[in-house]
Design an enzyme around this catalytic site. Structure first.
Site, PDB file in Angstrom:
ATOM      1  CE  LYS A 146      -1.422   9.192   3.279  1.00  0.00           C
ATOM      2  NZ  LYS A 146      -1.309   7.783   2.910  1.00  0.00           N
ATOM      3  CG  ASP A 175      -7.212  12.373   1.469  1.00  0.00           C
ATOM      4  OD1 ASP A 175      -7.478  11.573   0.547  1.00  0.00           O
ATOM      5  OD2 ASP A 175      -7.266  12.046   2.668  1.00  0.00           O
ATOM      6  CG  HIS A 176      -4.855   9.692  -3.630  1.00  0.00           C
ATOM      7  ND1 HIS A 176      -4.295   9.190  -2.486  1.00  0.00           N
ATOM      8  CD2 HIS A 176      -5.412   8.628  -4.255  1.00  0.00           C
ATOM      9  CE1 HIS A 176      -4.501   7.881  -2.440  1.00  0.00           C
ATOM     10  NE2 HIS A 176      -5.182   7.506  -3.503  1.00  0.00           N
ATOM     11  CE  LYS A 180      -9.166   7.051  -4.766  1.00  0.00           C
ATOM     12  NZ  LYS A 180      -8.462   6.136  -5.626  1.00  0.00           N
ATOM     13  CD  GLU A 214      -4.837  -0.264  -0.051  1.00  0.00           C
ATOM     14  OE1 GLU A 214      -4.220   0.078  -1.072  1.00  0.00           O
ATOM     15  OE2 GLU A 214      -4.442  -0.021   1.095  1.00  0.00           O
ATOM     16  CG  ASP A 233      -1.030   3.944   4.585  1.00  0.00           C
ATOM     17  OD1 ASP A 233      -0.341   4.857   4.084  1.00  0.00           O
ATOM     18  OD2 ASP A 233      -1.474   2.979   3.925  1.00  0.00           O
ATOM     19  CG  HIS A 238      -7.025   7.879   1.933  1.00  0.00           C
ATOM     20  ND1 HIS A 238      -6.596   9.111   1.495  1.00  0.00           N
ATOM     21  CD2 HIS A 238      -5.981   7.033   1.739  1.00  0.00           C
ATOM     22  CE1 HIS A 238      -5.350   9.008   1.043  1.00  0.00           C
ATOM     23  NE2 HIS A 238      -4.953   7.755   1.179  1.00  0.00           N
ATOM     24  CE  LYS A 324      -1.121  -0.780   2.612  1.00  0.00           C
ATOM     25  NZ  LYS A 324      -1.615  -0.193   1.367  1.00  0.00           N
TER      26      LYS A 324
HETATM   27  C1  BG6 Z   1      -2.203   5.751   0.031  1.00  0.00           C
HETATM   28  C2  BG6 Z   1      -1.654   4.811   1.049  1.00  0.00           C
HETATM   29  O1  BG6 Z   1      -2.449   7.012   0.593  1.00  0.00           O
HETATM   30  O2  BG6 Z   1      -3.425   5.236  -0.490  1.00  0.00           O
HETATM   31  C3  BG6 Z   1      -1.438   3.439   0.448  1.00  0.00           C
HETATM   32  O3  BG6 Z   1      -0.415   5.297   1.541  1.00  0.00           O
HETATM   33  C4  BG6 Z   1      -2.716   2.944  -0.195  1.00  0.00           C
HETATM   34  O4  BG6 Z   1      -0.997   2.520   1.429  1.00  0.00           O
HETATM   35  C5  BG6 Z   1      -3.283   3.989  -1.148  1.00  0.00           C
HETATM   36  O5  BG6 Z   1      -2.420   1.755  -0.899  1.00  0.00           O
HETATM   37  C6  BG6 Z   1      -4.658   3.584  -1.645  1.00  0.00           C
HETATM   38  O6  BG6 Z   1      -5.069   4.465  -2.663  1.00  0.00           O
HETATM   39  P1  BG6 Z   1      -6.020   3.975  -3.823  1.00  0.00           P
HETATM   40  O7  BG6 Z   1      -6.283   5.210  -4.622  1.00  0.00           O
HETATM   41  O8  BG6 Z   1      -5.300   2.916  -4.574  1.00  0.00           O
HETATM   42  O9  BG6 Z   1      -7.255   3.435  -3.150  1.00  0.00           O
END
Ligand code: BG6
Length: 467
Positions: A146, A175-176, A180, A214, A233, A238, A324
């Site tokens: 991404k 999409d990481h 999870k 976050e 973002d 997500h 954030k």
């Molecule tokens: C990323 C965003 O894709 O995901 C970041 O670009 C964000 O801004 C992050 O901090 C959050 O990922 P995680 O796994 O820490 O919740």
């Protein structure tokens, strides 16, 4: 596991060093597959194989891997190839790949992981395709990080660039969040537990909230972040992934396309978002961050109210929020069930607490199901208690998201990757918001965002669940 070559384009970058190499190593070592995977790091830096092996060893050591197996794997299975920015320079890469495959007796199975800034995705795809690397005697797969586009038009353009060379069955858009464990558990939770499967609709659910909060700010990524903002973002990818998993119909099979088809249907059913159902925020101090212009109006938080126009969800509001510099780092899905049709306990002034299911996706992964009990002390009436499950109590450490995703790429399972139509449908949903001017509300770092966020659920007589 098939013997294969894992090509990391952007092999000297931060993502490769911090996430990809450690996750790949852990996945291979755990499964006893270290001999099956040869890595080829690719980048603009001038480096020898020996130099890249050293860098790999350092990356692994920083991630806590430093035994003899590490040293052996680095010596035996790591290579490096320098390339320039032009697609034509990929000819050298193609030659090097043949050489390495001959040396290691590999059958032509190849993963190309584009760990690159989005501005060079198209060049890399062109470089691979025009040099014959999108097909091979084994399998050829391409992994794209991404952000997949910055709006609908650019995502569509990028899809076209991808499809010019690769068939969709070869493409793995990351999409990481989908890597999870607790996000994957949403499907198990919904479809392996008849109790919840049957209660998962407008008859039983009053509202759904998705919070991805976050505690950190932009952390030195001001340049990227200021052009992106919270909607691009976090929400388009997500949070929208979480939304589709919560709201999708049961797939006909637990199989990549069946699942992704259901997710796309959810996106198509989301009603156009009214701008009065969106609240933007910006944390106080954001414009003092490095690389952020002092006049920036980029939102660092977004809250939204969505409606899904289908039989299952008609009339059930979905509230999404992210930001954030908020009070805590937490990702939660909160499902509030309807109240009983008749209340037998106490007068109308008595507080009725509905059943609430809180799925905590991170940290402290698990769930809590809140329900009413009679307090033994006669005068106390009813009290809310919770059934509680925590992953850590039962299973200890949870694997890293990237590890799961890399394993799936190597095994050819696309379930946890975003399909081309899915990514475009998602952009389509938010494009009208991206086209409008944003005036964010200022919020104090360490809070849950601007007060105006509260107005969204309040309009329906609801409130945000306090994490
Ligand atoms: C990323 C965003 O894709 O995901 C970041 O670009 C964000 O801004 C992050 O901090 C959050 O990922 P995680 O796994 O820490 O919740």
């Amino acid at each position: 596991m098939d013997k294969h070559l894992f090509v990391i384009i952007g092999g000297t970058g931060d993502l490769a060093r911090r996430k990809l190499i450690p996750s790949l190593y852990d996945m291979l070592a755990e499964g006893g597959h270290l001999g099956s995977c040869v890595v080829l790091g690719v980048g603009p830096t001038e480096l020898t194989d020996a130099g890249y092996r050293e860098m790999t060893r350092e990356a692994l050591s920083a991630a806590g891997f430093s035994d003899d197996d590490v040293a052996q794997w680095c010596d035996d299975c790591i290579h490096y190839q320098q390339i320039g920015r032009e697609p034509a320079t990929y000819a050298a890469l193609a030659e090097r790949i043949t050489e390495i495959e001959n040396e290691h007796d590999l059958p032509g199975n190849r993963t190309f992981y584009l760990a690159l800034p989005p501005s060079v995705f198209t060049t890399a795809l062109e470089g691979l395709g025009s040099n014959g690397l999108s097909t091979s005697d084994g399998w050829a797969r391409v992994v794209i990080e991404k952000p997949f586009g910055t709006d609908l038009a650019s995502a569509h353009e990028l899809n076209e660039a991808v499809h010019r060379w690769f068939d969709e069955s070869q493409v793995y858009r990351i999409d990481h969040y989908l890597g999870k464990q607790t996000v994957q558990n949403l499907l198990v939770f919904r479809f392996a537990n008849a109790l919840f499967a049957q209660a998962w609709d407008r008859e039983n659910i009053d509202n759904v909230q998705i919070t991805v909060a976050e505690s950190l700010g932009v952390e030195g990524r001001g340049g990227y972040y200021d052009a992106a903002g919270a909607l691009r973002d976090m929400v388009q990818n997500h949070l929208t992934q979480l939304l589709t998993l919560v709201a999708m119909e049961p797939p006909v099979a637990f199989e990549a396309d069946a699942i992704r088809t259901e997710k796309v249907k959810v996106l198509k059913a989301v009603k156009p978002i009214d701008s009065t159902d969106v609240v933007y925020g910006q944390y106080d101090g954001y414009t003092d961050e490095p690389d952020v212009p002092p006049t920036s109006t980029t939102p660092t938080s977004v809250a939204l109210r969505l409606s899904i126009d289908n039989w299952r969800w008609q009339g059930v509001p979905f509230y999404l929020r992210t930001g954030k510099s908020l009070r805590a780092r937490t990702t939660q899905i909160v499902v509030t069930f309807r109240e009983p049709p008749v209340w037998l306990f106490g007068g109308p002034e008595e507080h009725i607490a509905p059943n609430v299911l809180v799925l905590t996706l991170q940290p402290d992964e698990g769930f809590d199901l809140h329900f009413e009990v009679k307090s033994p002390a006669e005068d106390d009436g009813l009290q809310t208690q919770a059934l509680r499950f925590r992953y850590a109590d039962e299973y200890g450490d949870i694997p890293m998201a990237y590890e799961t995703l890399i394993q799936d790429v190597v095994e050819g399972d696309q379930t946890l990757f975003v399909r081309s139509d899915e990514v475009e449908e998602s952009w389509k949903l938010y494009q009208p918001l991206l086209d409008k001017t944003v005036e964010p509300h200022l919020y104090e770092p360490g809070t849950w965002g601007p007060d105006a966020n509260d107005e969204l659920p309040a309009r329906d007589g609801n409130h945000w669940w306090a994490p």
